[in-house]
Design a protein around this motif. Structure first.
Motif, PDB file in Angstrom:
ATOM      1  N   ILE A  66       0.819  -1.213   0.000  1.00  0.00           N
ATOM      2  CA  ILE A  66       0.000   0.000   0.000  1.00  0.00           C
ATOM      3  C   ILE A  66       0.854   1.264   0.000  1.00  0.00           C
ATOM      4  O   ILE A  66       0.347   2.340  -0.187  1.00  0.00           O
ATOM      5  N   CYS A  67       2.156   1.105   0.235  1.00  0.00           N
ATOM      6  CA  CYS A  67       2.974   2.320   0.202  1.00  0.00           C
ATOM      7  C   CYS A  67       3.241   2.744  -1.233  1.00  0.00           C
ATOM      8  O   CYS A  67       3.661   3.847  -1.479  1.00  0.00           O
ATOM      9  N   CYS A  68       3.013   1.858  -2.201  1.00  0.00           N
ATOM     10  CA  CYS A  68       3.220   2.288  -3.585  1.00  0.00           C
ATOM     11  C   CYS A  68       2.110   1.781  -4.486  1.00  0.00           C
ATOM     12  O   CYS A  68       1.086   2.425  -4.632  1.00  0.00           O
ATOM     13  N   SER A  69       2.279   0.549  -5.037  1.00  0.00           N
ATOM     14  CA  SER A  69       1.396   0.156  -6.127  1.00  0.00           C
ATOM     15  C   SER A  69      -0.080   0.055  -5.765  1.00  0.00           C
ATOM     16  O   SER A  69      -0.938   0.278  -6.608  1.00  0.00           O
ATOM     17  N   VAL A  70      -0.409  -0.309  -4.556  1.00  0.00           N
ATOM     18  CA  VAL A  70      -1.839  -0.444  -4.265  1.00  0.00           C
ATOM     19  C   VAL A  70      -2.373   0.682  -3.358  1.00  0.00           C
ATOM     20  O   VAL A  70      -3.317   0.502  -2.626  1.00  0.00           O
ATOM     21  N   GLN A  71      -1.754   1.873  -3.501  1.00  0.00           N
ATOM     22  CA  GLN A  71      -2.177   2.982  -2.647  1.00  0.00           C
ATOM     23  C   GLN A  71      -3.632   3.399  -2.937  1.00  0.00           C
ATOM     24  O   GLN A  71      -4.383   3.730  -2.025  1.00  0.00           O
ATOM     25  N   SER A  72      -4.006   3.325  -4.237  1.00  0.00           N
ATOM     26  CA  SER A  72      -5.384   3.695  -4.559  1.00  0.00           C
ATOM     27  C   SER A  72      -6.351   2.676  -3.959  1.00  0.00           C
ATOM     28  O   SER A  72      -7.476   3.004  -3.592  1.00  0.00           O
ATOM     29  N   ASP A  73      -5.891   1.417  -3.833  1.00  0.00           N
ATOM     30  CA  ASP A  73      -6.737   0.397  -3.179  1.00  0.00           C
ATOM     31  C   ASP A  73      -6.943   0.750  -1.713  1.00  0.00           C
ATOM     32  O   ASP A  73      -7.990   0.481  -1.140  1.00  0.00           O
ATOM     33  N   LEU A  74      -5.909   1.342  -1.107  1.00  0.00           N
ATOM     34  CA  LEU A  74      -6.029   1.740   0.301  1.00  0.00           C
ATOM     35  C   LEU A  74      -7.123   2.798   0.443  1.00  0.00           C
ATOM     36  O   LEU A  74      -7.977   2.714   1.324  1.00  0.00           O
ATOM     37  N   VAL A  75      -7.101   3.780  -0.470  1.00  0.00           N
ATOM     38  CA  VAL A  75      -8.118   4.840  -0.405  1.00  0.00           C
ATOM     39  C   VAL A  75      -9.504   4.214  -0.553  1.00  0.00           C
ATOM     40  O   VAL A  75     -10.441   4.532   0.195  1.00  0.00           O
ATOM     41  N   ARG A  76      -9.621   3.266  -1.504  1.00  0.00           N
ATOM     42  CA  ARG A  76     -10.918   2.605  -1.711  1.00  0.00           C
ATOM     43  C   ARG A  76     -11.345   1.836  -0.451  1.00  0.00           C
ATOM     44  O   ARG A  76     -12.494   1.891  -0.036  1.00  0.00           O
ATOM     45  N   ALA A  77     -10.383   1.138   0.150  1.00  0.00           N
ATOM     46  CA  ALA A  77     -10.709   0.362   1.360  1.00  0.00           C
ATOM     47  C   ALA A  77     -11.172   1.296   2.475  1.00  0.00           C
ATOM     48  O   ALA A  77     -12.132   1.003   3.201  1.00  0.00           O
ATOM     49  N   LEU A  78     -10.495   2.442   2.601  1.00  0.00           N
ATOM     50  CA  LEU A  78     -10.879   3.392   3.649  1.00  0.00           C
ATOM     51  C   LEU A  78     -12.278   3.955   3.389  1.00  0.00           C
ATOM     52  O   LEU A  78     -13.062   4.176   4.318  1.00  0.00           O
ATOM     53  N   GLU A  79     -12.586   4.150   2.115  1.00  0.00           N
ATOM     54  CA  GLU A  79     -13.949   4.606   1.794  1.00  0.00           C
ATOM     55  C   GLU A  79     -14.967   3.526   2.145  1.00  0.00           C
ATOM     56  O   GLU A  79     -16.047   3.813   2.653  1.00  0.00           O
ATOM     57  N   ASN A  80     -14.597   2.261   1.877  1.00  0.00           N
ATOM     58  CA  ASN A  80     -15.512   1.157   2.188  1.00  0.00           C
ATOM     59  C   ASN A  80     -15.740   1.018   3.694  1.00  0.00           C
ATOM     60  O   ASN A  80     -16.837   0.725   4.131  1.00  0.00           O
ATOM     61  N   VAL A  81     -14.679   1.236   4.473  1.00  0.00           N
ATOM     62  CA  VAL A  81     -14.836   1.178   5.932  1.00  0.00           C
ATOM     63  C   VAL A  81     -15.838   2.246   6.366  1.00  0.00           C
ATOM     64  O   VAL A  81     -16.734   2.009   7.173  1.00  0.00           O
ATOM     65  N   LYS A  82     -15.697   3.415   5.762  1.00  0.00           N
ATOM     66  CA  LYS A  82     -16.583   4.530   6.118  1.00  0.00           C
ATOM     67  C   LYS A  82     -18.039   4.208   5.751  1.00  0.00           C
ATOM     68  O   LYS A  82     -18.970   4.615   6.438  1.00  0.00           O
ATOM     69  N   ARG A  83     -18.181   3.424   4.656  1.00  0.00           N
ATOM     70  CA  ARG A  83     -19.544   3.111   4.200  1.00  0.00           C
ATOM     71  C   ARG A  83     -20.181   1.938   4.942  1.00  0.00           C
ATOM     72  O   ARG A  83     -21.320   1.601   4.688  1.00  0.00           O
ATOM     73  N   LEU A  84     -19.417   1.292   5.836  1.00  0.00           N
ATOM     74  CA  LEU A  84     -19.986   0.163   6.576  1.00  0.00           C
ATOM     75  C   LEU A  84     -21.227   0.646   7.313  1.00  0.00           C
ATOM     76  O   LEU A  84     -21.229   1.744   7.865  1.00  0.00           O
ATOM     77  N   ASN A  85     -22.199  -0.219   7.329  1.00  0.00           N
ATOM     78  CA  ASN A  85     -23.455   0.217   7.913  1.00  0.00           C
ATOM     79  C   ASN A  85     -23.457   0.076   9.438  1.00  0.00           C
ATOM     80  O   ASN A  85     -24.422  -0.400  10.009  1.00  0.00           O
ATOM     81  N   LYS A  86     -22.342   0.389  10.052  1.00  0.00           N
ATOM     82  CA  LYS A  86     -22.276   0.311  11.514  1.00  0.00           C
ATOM     83  C   LYS A  86     -21.145   1.212  11.999  1.00  0.00           C
ATOM     84  O   LYS A  86     -20.245   1.556  11.224  1.00  0.00           O
TER      85      LYS A  86
END
Ligand SMILES: Nc1nc2c(ncn2[C@@H]2O[C@H](COP(=O)(O)OP(=O)(O)OP(=O)(O)O)[C@@H](O)[C@H]2O)c(=O)[nH]1
Length: 321
Positions: A66-86
């Motif tokens: 996540i420090c380089c190639s999958v950094q955009s995946d990290l942003v997506r994962a953080l958005e998904n955490v925020k969207r959790l229904n709890k």
């Protein structure tokens, strides 16, 4: 507006005890709702298999750092955490053992889609007391992980003498003079009060101390991983014999092996861990009705993938019981 979710970044070199810490935190009695983002270098995520049964939401990001190639995946994962229904009270990010935590922290602190929803609570780095000095000598990643940390767990104290422990601690202080706390731990065990909701992150001090460009390469060249997945079952005796032989000849090339094996007539997964030349194996979670496979990840420098694939295959029995 909702309160930002505190984020703790858990970093540390390959095999230092990050997943052990994660398990320790998740299985402690606590009232917090914790979500986890777990990043692994190999294509196959082994760490998810090693997390003990908990009710937490775990997001796996495999096949890159996540420090380089999958950094955009990290942003997506953080958005998904925020969207959790709890509600989520705390987020833990476990980096790969080869990650530079600096860009990961920068994503939490500065990315426009992230910074309003999250606040960085702290960066915890785990250091393997037995291997820290050589890891730092050989891998810039290990140095960066210590340099970026607010808290260091000097772990695996059972494997070193008091003198070795003292040398490791001095090294940590030399690399990171503003480190807030250094704890001596075994199996990453520490009270949650020393780990979460620390409110010690000081952006100005931290940025001054980092004093380096995000454009610097995060990884040494030639580090790769090989992920293998086979059905059948593993012959444990053959696997240990092959691993010991192979590590004897390849010890400077192979940094880490971890895997989950299916053993004949056993209901539980057999978990393999190799850190430098220390081989450990123990029974893990039950298979229940999950597909029984043998999954291994090898991480190293200029590794001979054919040799590993061929050698590993000789330890597998394909005529399932
Ligand atoms: N002897 C000893 N072994 C430990 C200690 N802490 C962790 N281990 C072992 O070290 C191995 C690696 O631990 P992990 O928690 O998987 O390490 P990690 O940092 O998550 O590894 P990667 O994600 O591959 O970088 C496992 O076999 C652990 O049981 C300790 O304090 N002492």
């Amino acid at each position: 507006m909702k309160k930002p979710i505190p984020v703790t970044i858990i970093t540390g070199f390959l095999g230092s005890g990050k997943t052990t810490l994660l398990n320790h935190i998740l299985t402690q009695q606590h009232s917090r709702k914790i979500a986890v983002v777990q990043n692994e270098f190999g294509e196959i995520g082994i760490d998810g298999e090693l997390i003990e049964n908990t009710e937490e939401d775990i997001f796996e990001l495999n096949n890159g750092c996540i420090c380089c190639s999958v950094q955009s995946d990290l942003v997506r994962a953080l958005e998904n955490v925020k969207r959790l229904n709890k509600p989520v009270d705390h987020l833990l990010i476990e980096t790969t053992g080869l990650a530079d935590p600096h860009p990961v922290a920068q994503t939490v602190l500065r990315h426009p889609l992230v910074k309003t929803n999250y606040m960085l609570d702290g960066i915890i780095s785990i250091a393997d007391a037995k291997h820290l000095l050589s890891d730092i000598e050989e891998h810039r990643e290990a140095r960066h992980q210590i340099k970026s940390a607010n808290v260091v767990l000097l772990n695996k104290t059972d494997l070193v003498s008091p003198e070795e422990l003292e040398r490791a601690e001095q090294k940590i202080k030399a690399i990171n003079p503003i480190v807030h706390s250094i704890y001596h731990t075994q199996y990453s065990r520490l009270s949650l009060e020393a780990l979460l909701d620390l409110k010690i992150f000081d952006l100005t001090d931290w940025e001054v101390s980092q004093n380096r460009s995000l454009k610097e390469p995060h990884h040494s060249e030639g580090i790769t991983s090989l992920s293998l997945k086979y059905s059948g079952y593993v012959d444990l005796e053959r696997l240990y014999a092959w691993l010991s032989r192979m590590l004897h000849h390849q010890k400077h090339k192979i940094f880490r092996i971890k895997g989950v094996a299916n053993l004949k007539d056993r209901d539980k997964r057999y978990v393999f861990q190799v850190v430098h030349d220390i081989i450990q194996g123990e029974f893990g979670k039950e298979w229940s009705d999950q597909e029984r496979t043998n999954q291994f990840v090898f991480i190293g420098k200029n590794i001979n993938k054919k040799m590993l694939r061929d050698g590993f295959k000789t330890c597998i029995e394909t005529n399932t019981p």
